[in-house]
Design a protein around this motif. Structure first.
Motif, short mmCIF file in Angstrom:
data_model
loop_
_atom_site.label_atom_id
_atom_site.label_comp_id
_atom_site.label_asym_id
_atom_site.label_seq_id
_atom_site.Cartn_x
_atom_site.Cartn_y
_atom_site.Cartn_z
N GLY A 136 -5.33 0.29 2.68
CA GLY A 136 -4.62 -0.14 1.48
C GLY A 136 -5.06 -1.52 1.02
N LYS A 137 -5.25 -2.41 1.99
CA LYS A 137 -5.69 -3.77 1.67
C LYS A 137 -7.09 -3.75 1.05
N ALA A 138 -7.95 -2.89 1.58
CA ALA A 138 -9.32 -2.79 1.03
C ALA A 138 -9.28 -2.28 -0.41
N PHE A 139 -8.46 -1.26 -0.68
CA PHE A 139 -8.33 -0.76 -2.05
C PHE A 139 -7.78 -1.84 -2.98
N TYR A 187 13.60 -1.62 5.59
CA TYR A 187 14.19 -0.79 4.53
C TYR A 187 14.13 -1.51 3.18
N LYS A 188 14.48 -2.78 3.17
CA LYS A 188 14.47 -3.55 1.91
C LYS A 188 13.05 -3.73 1.38
N LEU A 189 12.09 -3.85 2.29
CA LEU A 189 10.70 -3.98 1.87
C LEU A 189 10.24 -2.71 1.16
N TYR A 190 10.60 -1.57 1.72
CA TYR A 190 10.26 -0.28 1.11
C TYR A 190 10.97 -0.12 -0.24
N GLU A 191 12.24 -0.49 -0.27
CA GLU A 191 13.03 -0.39 -1.50
C GLU A 191 12.42 -1.26 -2.60
N GLU A 192 11.98 -2.44 -2.22
CA GLU A 192 11.37 -3.36 -3.18
C GLU A 192 10.07 -2.78 -3.75
N LEU A 193 9.30 -2.14 -2.89
CA LEU A 193 8.02 -1.57 -3.32
C LEU A 193 8.23 -0.45 -4.34
N VAL A 194 9.16 0.45 -4.06
CA VAL A 194 9.30 1.65 -4.90
C VAL A 194 10.21 1.46 -6.11
N SER A 195 11.08 0.47 -6.08
CA SER A 195 12.04 0.35 -7.18
C SER A 195 11.90 -0.93 -8.02
N SER A 196 11.06 -1.85 -7.61
CA SER A 196 10.89 -3.10 -8.36
C SER A 196 10.28 -2.83 -9.73
N GLU A 197 10.65 -3.64 -10.71
CA GLU A 197 10.10 -3.52 -12.05
C GLU A 197 8.89 -4.44 -12.25
N ILE A 200 2.59 -3.42 -10.65
CA ILE A 200 2.20 -2.88 -9.35
C ILE A 200 1.34 -3.86 -8.57
N GLU A 201 0.47 -4.60 -9.25
CA GLU A 201 -0.38 -5.58 -8.57
C GLU A 201 0.47 -6.66 -7.90
N LYS A 202 1.50 -7.13 -8.60
CA LYS A 202 2.37 -8.17 -8.06
C LYS A 202 3.18 -7.64 -6.88
N ARG A 203 3.68 -6.40 -7.03
CA ARG A 203 4.45 -5.78 -5.94
C ARG A 203 3.61 -5.68 -4.67
N LEU A 204 2.39 -5.23 -4.83
CA LEU A 204 1.51 -5.06 -3.68
C LEU A 204 1.16 -6.41 -3.05
N GLU A 205 0.90 -7.39 -3.88
CA GLU A 205 0.55 -8.72 -3.38
C GLU A 205 1.66 -9.28 -2.49
N LEU A 206 2.91 -9.17 -2.96
CA LEU A 206 4.04 -9.67 -2.19
C LEU A 206 4.25 -8.83 -0.93
N LEU A 207 4.03 -7.53 -1.05
CA LEU A 207 4.26 -6.65 0.09
C LEU A 207 3.25 -6.89 1.21
N PHE A 208 2.00 -7.13 0.84
CA PHE A 208 0.99 -7.41 1.87
C PHE A 208 1.35 -8.67 2.67
#
Length: 290
Positions: A136-139, A187-197, A200-208
């Motif tokens: 995922g990080k490589a993509f 759980y909150k990390l997953y929730e943030e990934l799938v439900s945040s507005e 997608i680039e910003k969501r992924l950056e924070l999640l990594f």
């Protein structure tokens, strides 16, 4: 329902090869435990020509499925978690036949969840986690955000399953319901990934960033089984690691895991001379990192 299906399972129960019979009836339409069938008959046998034999039946505008599974295949599912429904079937199904308390003993073992079995399952989940996270990080680094998103979702699933196993439970179909009770941070990390507005680039950056910390916190428990195996001798070729009987189930994820642990200093590389100039065999050995 049980009475209608009785002739089907009674014939099987009379055979000495049969270890147990369980019936699982559909209760909630929203829970896919029975794969849309009104009932599932699970018959566990000592051995068979096929590791899994499935047959479908219709009755009174309803449908049922018969699953005949060998003990070897059942144990594989329980170890690898490749059939998530099996835990629900064993825990919640009604036992119709139990030869020499086979099913009762199996359910007791699942509830106790021996520590050694947990170490192996944690190792397998951690190896899948690392594979998905690094892919995922490589993509992400190459700007393929939807592909990165797909891999990150899967990596969080493996992180969640690892947390469940670490707590002494088997991951079930409703794994996120389990995780919500066990590890709210994941759980909150997953929730943030799938439900945040957020984009997608910003969501992924924070999640990594967050995932890096969580993976680090789970590394020691996740690699305990692998390190136990590697402590058997000082130096290993990758082929020897790959074909060690206890590591066969790590499969295609093993190479990525070894590289990750090399990068993190848990494993060091030993270059051994070959007949070719400036070309070396690459062996691996444990470091003294705590």
């Amino acid at each position: 329902m049980e009475a209608i299906l009785r002739p089907i399972y009674q014939e099987r129960a009379s055979q000495p090869n049969t270890l147990g019979v369980i019936i699982i009836e559909k209760i909630q339409k929203s829970i896919p435990t029975t794969d849309t069938f009104d009932a599932v008959l699970l018959i566990i046998v000592n051995e068979g020509e096929q590791s899994v034999f499935v047959k479908h039946y219709s009755y009174e505008q309803k449908k049922a499925a018969l699953h005949i599974v060998t003990e070897e295949k059942l144990n594989e599912w329980l170890l690898l978690g490749t059939n998530k429904k099996i835990f629900d079937w064993l825990y919640n199904g009604k036992v119709l036949f139990d030869r020499n308390e086979y099913i009762e003993n199996l359910k007791t073992e699942l509830r106790d969840f021996p520590f050694y079995g947990r170490k192996i399952k944690m190792g397998l989940e951690f190896s899948k986690l690392i594979r998905r996270y690094m892919d995922g990080k490589a993509f992400f680094d190459n700007g393929h955000y939807l592909d990165a998103y797909n891999h990150v979702v899967h990596s969080l699933h493996h992180l969640a399953r690892l947390a469940v196993v670490e707590s002494g439970f088997h991951p079930e179909v409703t794994v996120w319901h389990q995780v919500k009770q066990i590890d709210l941070e994941i759980y909150k990390l997953y929730e943030e990934l799938v439900s945040s507005e957020e984009a997608i680039e910003k969501r992924l950056e924070l999640l990594f960033l967050a995932s890096e910390f969580l993976i680090h916190s789970k590394t020691k428990v996740g690699i305990a089984h692998l390190l136990d195996v590697l402590s058997e001798k000082e130096s290993w070729s990758f082929n020897d690691i790959m074909y060690h009987p206890e590591l066969l189930e790590y499969s295609v994820d093993l190479s990525m895991l070894i590289q990750y642990l090399t990068d993190k200093g848990y494993i060091s590389v030993e270059n051994i001379e070959t007949k070719g100039p400036r070309v070396y065999h690459r062996n691996y050995r444990l470091t003294n990192k705590e």
